[in-house]
Design an enzyme around this catalytic site. Structure first.
Site: not given
Length: 173
Positions: A7, A67, A140
């Site tokens: 992430d 991501e 996160d």
């Protein structure tokens, strides 16, 4: 198959490693890479590169799921996220690992069934899917684990093919 979920973020970059034994997903490791806000961008990217390299070496993933950066209202945040994602993509390439880019809505849909799920719903499903006692913190790490889960469920076949092709090419050299 072992997936390292990333992430991306410059201040906090979530990391999650999830492995499949064929039928069940298992949490292997999780963490957050932090860089100081007051440091210059080049130093922050170097710190991220160093820590992420360590994670790749330690976790020995088969694929890295990152991501996909999308346009946000805050251009500065989107730029920092894109720079962090670029570091992860570059390190995957240097390590000979396939990458998979998943959008936030794709991850939410894979994990919760709805591309509009909120962070709490994603966290609750990550906890349930990985059979954890508690929701991983900070958020996160939960997002990174959700990326890895998404890849196991949605992108694993494609990644296996790419990894096999790379392995065969390397063997022939």
């Amino acid at each position: 198959m072992r997936v390292l979920g990333v992430d991306p973020g410059l201040t906090r970059c979530g990391i999650g490693v999830v492995e499949s034994d064929g039928s069940t997903l298992h949490l292997i490791d999780l963490g957050v890479i932090k860089t100081p806000k007051e440091a210059e961008i080049d130093q922050r990217l170097l710190a991220l590169e160093s820590e992420l390299s360590s994670w790749i070496e330690r976790a020995k993933p088969d694929v890295i799921a990152i991501e996909r950066v999308f346009s946000q209202l805050n251009v500065r945040t989107a730029m920092a996220t894109g720079q962090a994602a670029g570091v992860a993509i570059l390190l995957a390439a240097k390590s000979g690992l396939p990458i998979a880019l998943h959008t936030p809505s794709e991850v939410k849909a894979a994990v919760t069934g709805s591309g509009r799920a909120d962070k709490a719903q994603v966290a609750a499903m990550v906890k349930r899917i990985l059979k954890l006692k508690d929701v991983p913190r900070p958020v996160d790490t939960t997002d990174a684990l959700a990326l890895a889960i998404c890849h196991h469920w949605r992108g694993a076949g494609e990644a296996r093919v790419r990894a096999a092709v790379k392995k065969e090419r390397a063997r022939k050299r």
